[in-house]
Design a protein around this motif. Structure first.
Motif, mmCIF file in Angstrom:
data_model
loop_
_atom_site.group_PDB
_atom_site.id
_atom_site.type_symbol
_atom_site.label_atom_id
_atom_site.label_comp_id
_atom_site.label_asym_id
_atom_site.label_seq_id
_atom_site.Cartn_x
_atom_site.Cartn_y
_atom_site.Cartn_z
ATOM 1 N N GLN B 214 0.824 -1.203 0.000
ATOM 2 C CA GLN B 214 0.000 0.000 0.000
ATOM 3 C C GLN B 214 0.856 1.250 0.000
ATOM 4 O OE1 GLN B 214 -3.587 0.284 0.197
ATOM 5 N NE2 GLN B 214 -3.229 -1.716 -0.696
ATOM 6 N N LEU B 215 1.885 1.216 0.853
ATOM 7 C CA LEU B 215 2.784 2.351 0.957
ATOM 8 C C LEU B 215 3.545 2.523 -0.349
ATOM 9 C CD1 LEU B 215 3.169 4.173 3.320
ATOM 10 C CD2 LEU B 215 5.134 2.849 4.028
ATOM 11 N N GLY B 222 3.412 9.204 -6.293
ATOM 12 C CA GLY B 222 3.870 10.543 -5.939
ATOM 13 C C GLY B 222 3.037 11.200 -4.858
ATOM 14 N N ILE B 223 2.268 10.407 -4.113
ATOM 15 C CA ILE B 223 1.453 10.978 -3.036
ATOM 16 C C ILE B 223 2.371 11.393 -1.885
ATOM 17 C CG2 ILE B 223 -0.356 10.455 -1.347
ATOM 18 C CD1 ILE B 223 -1.543 8.540 -3.427
ATOM 19 N N PRO B 224 2.249 12.634 -1.409
ATOM 20 C CA PRO B 224 3.157 13.129 -0.368
ATOM 21 C C PRO B 224 3.081 12.317 0.928
ATOM 22 C CG PRO B 224 1.871 14.922 -1.310
ATOM 23 C CD PRO B 224 1.291 13.656 -1.843
ATOM 24 N N ALA B 225 4.178 12.331 1.672
ATOM 25 C CA ALA B 225 4.334 11.443 2.828
ATOM 26 C C ALA B 225 3.208 11.592 3.851
ATOM 27 C CB ALA B 225 5.680 11.696 3.491
ATOM 28 N N THR B 230 -1.986 9.650 6.368
ATOM 29 C CA THR B 230 -3.320 9.941 6.881
ATOM 30 C C THR B 230 -4.431 9.398 5.995
ATOM 31 O OG1 THR B 230 -3.273 12.082 5.775
ATOM 32 C CG2 THR B 230 -2.591 12.018 8.083
ATOM 33 N N ARG B 231 -4.202 9.350 4.700
ATOM 34 C CA ARG B 231 -5.286 8.969 3.797
ATOM 35 C C ARG B 231 -5.218 7.492 3.398
ATOM 36 N NH1 ARG B 231 -10.275 9.816 1.264
ATOM 37 N NH2 ARG B 231 -10.128 9.632 -0.984
ATOM 38 N N ILE B 232 -4.001 6.978 3.281
ATOM 39 C CA ILE B 232 -3.871 5.604 2.790
ATOM 40 C C ILE B 232 -3.644 4.621 3.941
ATOM 41 C CG2 ILE B 232 -2.609 4.061 1.229
ATOM 42 C CD1 ILE B 232 -4.146 6.335 -0.183
ATOM 43 N N ILE B 233 -2.656 4.897 4.769
ATOM 44 C CA ILE B 233 -2.276 3.915 5.782
ATOM 45 C C ILE B 233 -3.194 3.953 7.007
ATOM 46 C CG2 ILE B 233 -0.412 3.083 7.255
ATOM 47 C CD1 ILE B 233 0.037 2.704 4.244
ATOM 48 N N LEU B 234 -3.380 5.148 7.574
ATOM 49 C CA LEU B 234 -4.115 5.228 8.838
ATOM 50 C C LEU B 234 -5.533 4.649 8.754
ATOM 51 C CD1 LEU B 234 -3.588 6.046 11.712
ATOM 52 C CD2 LEU B 234 -4.548 8.287 11.216
#
Ligand SMILES: Nc1ncnc2c1ncn2[C@@H]1O[C@H](COP(=O)(O)OP(=O)(O)O)[C@@H](O)[C@H]1O
Ligand SMILES: [Mg+2]
Lengths: 285, 342
Positions: B214-215, B222-225, B230-234
């Motif tokens: 996922q990360l 190019g999604i910022p860290a 917050t949007r993908i992992i959390l």
């Protein structure tokens, strides 16, 4: 009179020149080790703008690693990679290559779409949200405006339409078949209008009857002028779409060439022995 | 195989018209099922599996509950009148509000700080990793009681608190410690830092449970860290975080009672003050307990719906909520009732 000729000629000669350098990948003597073992042992490869290179080779030969160095998901230990003449992941200062800051690496990556073996769709977002996410938040390499939400959704719908999934836009990945998920993943990779698309075994996790729906989408992309670098075990597909077939073994490119020639008449014994294992006898060249 | 055949033979012998010999029985066991049964079941009624032990269990549990309820209701020493009298008394409600305030503030700050600590711990920077690790180590290895008392008595250790450049005379800000650290501040500090140390580990565990791919996919886009976190992992980590996090919050509700050592008038301290005066110890403890039960119940319902929210996409189709089930039950029941007179 002569001036009019010059002014009319200038754009016509300039335009193809600009187009010709969109998405040219040059890999030069790339080395990479994990722990003590060297996984890439000095790999060099050029894929011209709009070209389609298919990388084949036995498992563990370093295909994925090579693909991942192209968008700097994996750092190289030696050698370098350029896209349209620009270094990937580094910049020249003095006579050294300095690694770019994370922000600039992310910008570079927006030119390079990647499709994974396991799709890696974001399971908590719908198909549409998966495709529309990056265009809204990613900083572009040419510093152009990020898309606003409405535009991004509109574009995402177009892309889902292009991969034949417009009517599943609101489905979550787990509600889709493997083939459909991979097509969403391709739409997601296309959302930033990349110059280059990397495919790492895009059909290896799919049931056999779902393979073709994904390959058909990639076939269509192969004629679109985007540079494609594809790792696959689908030899028939490789023969159809590739400009160049690259055979890798043990971290090296053993042989590369036109698909018809390389399948019909491999020069190296290692290539020959690999093809004899993966290509069925009925395979027609 | 042979034992199965024997069983068939024995049961067959008991029922009169069955095959008499063992050989015949074996024959029946091998081929009989296909020959003896009709091929078309379309007119057969489906009978769900019965679970008799569930009914036994239900009766036993119901009896137990009834016995406890009976003793609670009939034993005069519970003094329910006193409980009712104090349950909504002004002082108790004020204490309750303080408890909720402490829980909300320390819970929120604790989890925010915990999230940052978890990200630090997972970062590539050895400095951030060790700072985060040390923080969790210190605050998890000292008793909360000691931490709270230490914060409250900070003025004894350091008379003044100042912000400046260490080892120079530059000061941006300076204050008396005792004016800075009130009971409330000491309570919030102690609870927050302690909570952060535990939440950091819970959140880190949740983040680790999310597939590495996922990360990678997010980074490749190019999604910022920060957005990746917050949007993908959390949101995905939430599924693993929530059950334990609610455990922590519910623990914190009751854990706030520890600040009674600062004579801070939250629910538990308030109740103590009252029973020291009136000597009605048990009924007043019951008042506090009932309020804790109410808070926990509300939190449990909240937990159910929040978990449901974050399971979007994780399960193919969300199961019905209890409310939806009741509604469906009522509507189908009403429907059959309407139909049944026919
Ligand atoms: N992150 C990693 N750490 C250690 N070894 C790795 C890592 N990634 C790949 N490798 C090793 O590098 C070799 C090449 O892997 P890979 O590029 O995935 O091969 P391929 O894609 O051709 O099957 C394998 O031996 C693999 O075990
Ligand atoms: Mg691979």
């Amino acid at each position: 009179m002569s001036t009019t000729v010059v002014t009319t000629e200038a754009p016509t000669t300039a335009a193809p020149a600009a187009a010709a350098t969109r998405g040219q990948v040059e890999i030069t003597n790339v080395r990479k080790s994990f722990g003590g073992t060297e996984v890439l042992k000095g790999v060099s490869l050029t894929v011209p703008s709009g070209g389609v290179a298919v990388i084949v080779g036995p498992s563990g030969s370093g295909k994925s690693t090579l693909l991942r160095t192209i968008n700097h998901l994996e750092k190289v230990d030696g050698g370098y990679i350029t896209i349209d003449g620009q270094l990937v992941g580094y910049q020249v200062r003095g006579n050294k290559l300095h690694e770019l800051r994370e922000k600039d690496i992310l910008k570079q990556r927006t030119d390079i779409g990647m499709v994974f073996q396991n799709f890696n769709l974001f399971p908590h977002l719908t198909a549409l949200e998966n495709v529309a996410e990056a265009p809204v938040v990613a900083l572009r390499s040419d510093n152009s405006q990020r898309r606003n939400k409405g535009e991004a959704r509109q574009r995402a719908l177009e892309l889902l339409d292009r991969v034949g999934l417009k009517d599943r836009a609101d489905a979550y990945p787990r509600q889709l078949s493997g083939g459909q998920q991979q097509r969403v993943a391709i739409a997601r990779a296309l959302a930033l209008d990349p110059k280059i698309l990397l495919f790492d075994e895009p059909t290896s996790a799919l049931d056999p009857e779902l393979v073709n729906e994904v390959l058909d989408v990639i076939r269509e992309l192969a004629t679109s002028g985007t540079t494609l670098i594809i790792v696959t075990h689908e030899m028939g597909f490789a023969r159809d779409v590739a400009d160049t077939v690259v055979f890798m073994d043990q971290g090296q490119i053993v042989e590369q060439g036109n698909p018809l020639e390389i399948f019909a008449n491999p020069q190296e014994p290692r290539t020959r022995s690999f093809f004899s294992k993966v290509i069925e006898p009925a395979f027609n060249i | 195989m042979s034992s199965a055949a024997t069983t068939v033979a024995q049961s067959a012998q008991r029922s009169a018209p069955g095959p008499a010999t063992r050989a015949e029985a074996e024959n029946l066991a091998d081929t009989g099922s296909a020959a003896a049964l009709p091929a078309d079941y379309s007119d057969y009624k489906l009978v769900p599996a019965r679970h008799p032990w569930r009914w036994v269990g239900t009766v036993v549990v119901a009896l137990g509950i009834a016995a406890v309820a009976w003793s609670l209701a009939t034993n005069p020493r519970w003094e329910w009148g006193v409980v009712a009298q104090w349950f909504t008394a002004q002082s108790v409600v004020t204490g309750l509000v303080e408890t909720l305030k402490l829980t909300a503030i320390s819970g929120a700050l604790g989890f925010i700080l915990g999230f940052i600590l978890a990200l630090m711990r997972l970062s590539a920077s050895p400095l951030l990793v060790s700072v985060s690790w040390t923080f969790s180590w210190i605050f998890r290895s000292t008793p909360l009681l000691v931490q709270v008392l230490l914060w409250y008595n900070l003025g004894y250790l350091y008379e003044k608190v100042s912000l400046g450049i260490p080892f120079t005379d530059v000061r941006f800000f300076e204050a008396q410690t005792t004016t800075l650290i009130s009971q409330f501040a000491a309570a919030v500090l102690g609870l927050t830092l302690n909570q952060a140390a535990y939440s950091a580990e819970i959140i880190r565990g949740g983040i680790l449970s999310v597939d590495q791919g996922q990360l990678e996919a997010a980074a490749a886009l190019g999604i910022p860290a920060w957005r990746r976190s917050t949007r993908i992992i959390l949101p995905q980590a939430m599924r693993a975080i929530l059950p334990t996090a609610f455990n922590e919050i519910i623990g914190l509700v009751k854990g706030t009672s520890i600040v009674y050592v600062l004579a801070y008038s939250e629910l538990f301290y308030t109740v103590q003050v009252i029973y020291n005066r009136t000597q009605q110890v048990l009924p007043l403890l019951l008042v506090a307990t009932l309020w804790y039960v109410v808070i926990t119940s509300v939190l449990s319902v909240l937990q159910y719906y929040i978990e449901r929210h974050f399971s979007k996409g994780a399960v193919r189709n969300l199961p019905l909520t209890p409310l939806q089930k009741v509604r469906r039950f009522l509507s189908t029941h009403a429907a059959t009732n309407v139909r049944s007179p026919r």
